[in-house]
Design a protein around this motif. Structure first.
Motif, PDB file in Angstrom:
ATOM      1  N   GLN A  73     129.997  98.863  27.730  1.00 37.80           N
ATOM      2  CA  GLN A  73     131.018  98.363  28.645  1.00 37.80           C
ATOM      3  C   GLN A  73     131.661  99.520  29.397  1.00 37.80           C
ATOM      4  OE1 GLN A  73     133.603  94.902  27.687  1.00 37.80           O
ATOM      5  NE2 GLN A  73     135.287  96.342  27.940  1.00 37.80           N
ATOM      6  N   LEU A  74     131.824  99.327  30.696  1.00 37.02           N
ATOM      7  CA  LEU A  74     132.453 100.321  31.560  1.00 37.02           C
ATOM      8  C   LEU A  74     133.727  99.737  32.138  1.00 37.02           C
ATOM      9  CD1 LEU A  74     132.594 102.901  33.296  1.00 37.02           C
ATOM     10  CD2 LEU A  74     131.038 101.802  34.913  1.00 37.02           C
ATOM     11  N   GLU A  75     134.848 100.342  31.806  1.00 34.84           N
ATOM     12  CA  GLU A  75     136.126  99.940  32.385  1.00 34.84           C
ATOM     13  C   GLU A  75     136.508 100.958  33.459  1.00 34.84           C
ATOM     14  OE1 GLU A  75     139.119  99.303  29.458  1.00 34.84           O
ATOM     15  OE2 GLU A  75     137.934  97.865  28.318  1.00 34.84           O
ATOM     16  N   ARG A  76     136.831 100.460  34.627  1.00 34.38           N
ATOM     17  CA  ARG A  76     137.122 101.328  35.767  1.00 34.38           C
ATOM     18  C   ARG A  76     138.334 102.203  35.491  1.00 34.38           C
ATOM     19  NH1 ARG A  76     135.236  99.399  40.591  1.00 34.38           N
ATOM     20  NH2 ARG A  76     135.989 101.356  41.445  1.00 34.38           N
ATOM     21  N   ARG A  77     138.226 103.485  35.911  1.00 35.97           N
ATOM     22  CA  ARG A  77     139.316 104.440  35.737  1.00 35.97           C
ATOM     23  C   ARG A  77     139.825 104.983  37.060  1.00 35.97           C
ATOM     24  NH1 ARG A  77     135.764 107.736  31.419  1.00 35.97           N
ATOM     25  NH2 ARG A  77     134.355 107.473  33.194  1.00 35.97           N
ATOM     26  N   SER A  78     139.204 104.567  38.162  1.00 33.01           N
ATOM     27  CA  SER A  78     139.625 105.043  39.476  1.00 33.01           C
ATOM     28  C   SER A  78     139.206 104.022  40.528  1.00 33.01           C
ATOM     29  CB  SER A  78     138.998 106.404  39.793  1.00 33.01           C
ATOM     30  OG  SER A  78     137.594 106.292  39.899  1.00 33.01           O
ATOM     31  N   ALA A  79     139.703 104.209  41.743  1.00 32.07           N
ATOM     32  CA  ALA A  79     139.389 103.274  42.826  1.00 32.07           C
ATOM     33  C   ALA A  79     137.942 103.386  43.276  1.00 32.07           C
ATOM     34  CB  ALA A  79     140.323 103.516  44.003  1.00 32.07           C
ATOM     35  N   THR A  80     137.329 104.573  43.088  1.00 29.59           N
ATOM     36  CA  THR A  80     135.933 104.778  43.480  1.00 29.59           C
ATOM     37  C   THR A  80     135.149 105.294  42.289  1.00 29.59           C
ATOM     38  OG1 THR A  80     136.578 105.316  45.755  1.00 29.59           O
ATOM     39  CG2 THR A  80     134.378 105.989  45.049  1.00 29.59           C
ATOM     40  N   THR A  81     134.103 104.557  41.903  1.00 31.71           N
ATOM     41  CA  THR A  81     133.261 104.942  40.784  1.00 31.71           C
ATOM     42  C   THR A  81     131.803 104.876  41.218  1.00 31.71           C
ATOM     43  OG1 THR A  81     134.842 104.027  39.188  1.00 31.71           O
ATOM     44  CG2 THR A  81     132.620 104.458  38.397  1.00 31.71           C
ATOM     45  N   VAL A  82     131.070 105.952  40.923  1.00 31.97           N
ATOM     46  CA  VAL A  82     129.639 106.017  41.212  1.00 31.97           C
ATOM     47  C   VAL A  82     128.892 106.070  39.882  1.00 31.97           C
ATOM     48  CG1 VAL A  82     127.783 107.288  42.358  1.00 31.97           C
ATOM     49  CG2 VAL A  82     130.089 107.278  43.351  1.00 31.97           C
ATOM     50  N   VAL A  83     127.874 105.221  39.726  1.00 31.85           N
ATOM     51  CA  VAL A  83     127.023 105.214  38.536  1.00 31.85           C
ATOM     52  C   VAL A  83     125.620 105.636  38.952  1.00 31.85           C
ATOM     53  CG1 VAL A  83     126.054 103.832  36.669  1.00 31.85           C
ATOM     54  CG2 VAL A  83     128.394 103.403  37.448  1.00 31.85           C
ATOM     55  N   PHE A  84     125.077 106.646  38.255  1.00 30.62           N
ATOM     56  CA  PHE A  84     123.764 107.205  38.588  1.00 30.62           C
ATOM     57  C   PHE A  84     122.868 107.106  37.360  1.00 30.62           C
ATOM     58  CE2 PHE A  84     120.974 111.001  38.466  1.00 30.62           C
ATOM     59  CZ  PHE A  84     120.244 110.801  39.630  1.00 30.62           C
ATOM     60  N   LEU A  85     121.655 106.587  37.551  1.00 29.34           N
ATOM     61  CA  LEU A  85     120.705 106.469  36.449  1.00 29.34           C
ATOM     62  C   LEU A  85     119.880 107.751  36.372  1.00 29.34           C
ATOM     63  CD1 LEU A  85     119.353 104.949  34.177  1.00 29.34           C
ATOM     64  CD2 LEU A  85     117.919 103.772  35.864  1.00 29.34           C
ATOM     65  N   ALA A  86     120.247 108.627  35.424  1.00 30.74           N
ATOM     66  CA  ALA A  86     119.614 109.932  35.321  1.00 30.74           C
ATOM     67  C   ALA A  86     118.320 109.900  34.532  1.00 30.74           C
ATOM     68  CB  ALA A  86     120.584 110.926  34.678  1.00 30.74           C
ATOM     69  N   GLU A  87     118.258 109.044  33.531  1.00 32.40           N
ATOM     70  CA  GLU A  87     117.065 108.970  32.691  1.00 32.40           C
ATOM     71  C   GLU A  87     116.899 107.551  32.183  1.00 32.40           C
ATOM     72  OE1 GLU A  87     115.141 111.182  28.748  1.00 32.40           O
ATOM     73  OE2 GLU A  87     117.035 111.876  29.613  1.00 32.40           O
ATOM     74  N   GLY A  88     115.669 107.063  32.212  1.00 35.51           N
ATOM     75  CA  GLY A  88     115.375 105.694  31.812  1.00 35.51           C
ATOM     76  C   GLY A  88     114.681 104.963  32.939  1.00 35.51           C
ATOM     77  N   GLU A  89     113.841 103.993  32.576  1.00 34.22           N
ATOM     78  CA  GLU A  89     113.072 103.287  33.592  1.00 34.22           C
ATOM     79  C   GLU A  89     113.918 102.344  34.423  1.00 34.22           C
ATOM     80  OE1 GLU A  89     109.759 101.329  31.881  1.00 34.22           O
ATOM     81  OE2 GLU A  89     108.767 103.171  31.207  1.00 34.22           O
ATOM     82  N   SER A  90     114.918 101.711  33.793  1.00 31.29           N
ATOM     83  CA  SER A  90     115.704 100.724  34.525  1.00 31.29           C
ATOM     84  C   SER A  90     117.064 100.539  33.871  1.00 31.29           C
ATOM     85  CB  SER A  90     114.970  99.381  34.593  1.00 31.29           C
ATOM     86  OG  SER A  90     114.790  98.853  33.285  1.00 31.29           O
TER      87      SER A  90
END
Length: 199
Positions: free
Chosen positions: A132-149
């Motif tokens: 679970q990801l709870e927002r901590r700021s008005a702008t959040t970027v999520v990047f998939l660094a490793e893993g197929e999907s």
């Protein structure tokens, strides 16, 4: 709606010194240049030893994505081996940094924020099944660094990602990350409460 940035649609720009290349993932405001961006997220491939560009007034964080790593001489004061053992380095953009590549090219995730306007926090998170990801700021970027999907979902939308894709999240407060196993980088961009002049 969230903004999905597909890595397959991006293009690498070679460095002027021939030492590597940079693939810009996202920048704000849209259409900004190095002279006037508030924040910028990119992938950098370092192929040969050489100096980094200097960016006065910018705070930077580098995180290893792939490759054997690189040794960084930071401001003639410390030497850091960016590797799986120590994968994250934060430093001021005006600091002179020299990169030594010994065992082959390395790819790093690069976050830059203009100090007079905002700051950033970067979290490396391993996702197994659900997280679970709870927002901590008005702008959040999520990047998939490793893993197929990776699937990332809120109460109103669900986004599918493959490796090196990124998502700029919409205003939903709580998100669920779903993957068999993946490493994700979560970047929070935090505006300054009072914008001042650059130092």
């Amino acid at each position: 709606m969230s903004k999905l940035i597909q890595y397959a649609s991006l293009h690498a720009t070679p460095w002027k010194n021939g030492g590597g290349s940079t693939t810009e993932i996202t920048i704000a405001p849209t259409g900004a240049t190095f002279d006037n961006f508030d924040w910028r997220v990119s992938l950098a491939t370092i192929a040969h030893s050489g100096p980094f560009s200097v960016f006065p007034g910018i705070d930077r964080t580098l995180t290893l994505v792939s490759g054997p790593g690189v040794v960084l001489d930071v401001g003639n004061e410390r030497q850091v081996a960016l590797s799986e053992r120590e994968p994250v380095l934060a430093f001021p953009g005006e600091t002179e940094v020299y990169a030594t590549v010994a065992s082959g090219p390395t790819t790093d995730f690069n976050v830059m924020t203009r100090r007079a306007r905002c700051s950033h926090q970067l979290e490396r998170r391993v996702v197994r099944d659900f997280s679970q990801l709870e927002r901590r700021s008005a702008t959040t970027v999520v990047f998939l660094a490793e893993g197929e999907s990776l699937f990332i979902s809120s109460a109103s939308e669900r986004v599918s990602m493959v490796r090196y894709d990124a998502v700029v999240l919409s205003t939903e407060d709580v998100w669920t990350l779903e993957a068999g196993q993946a490493t994700v980088f979560i970047v929070d961009i935090i505006p300054n409460e009072e914008e001042g002049e650059e130092e």
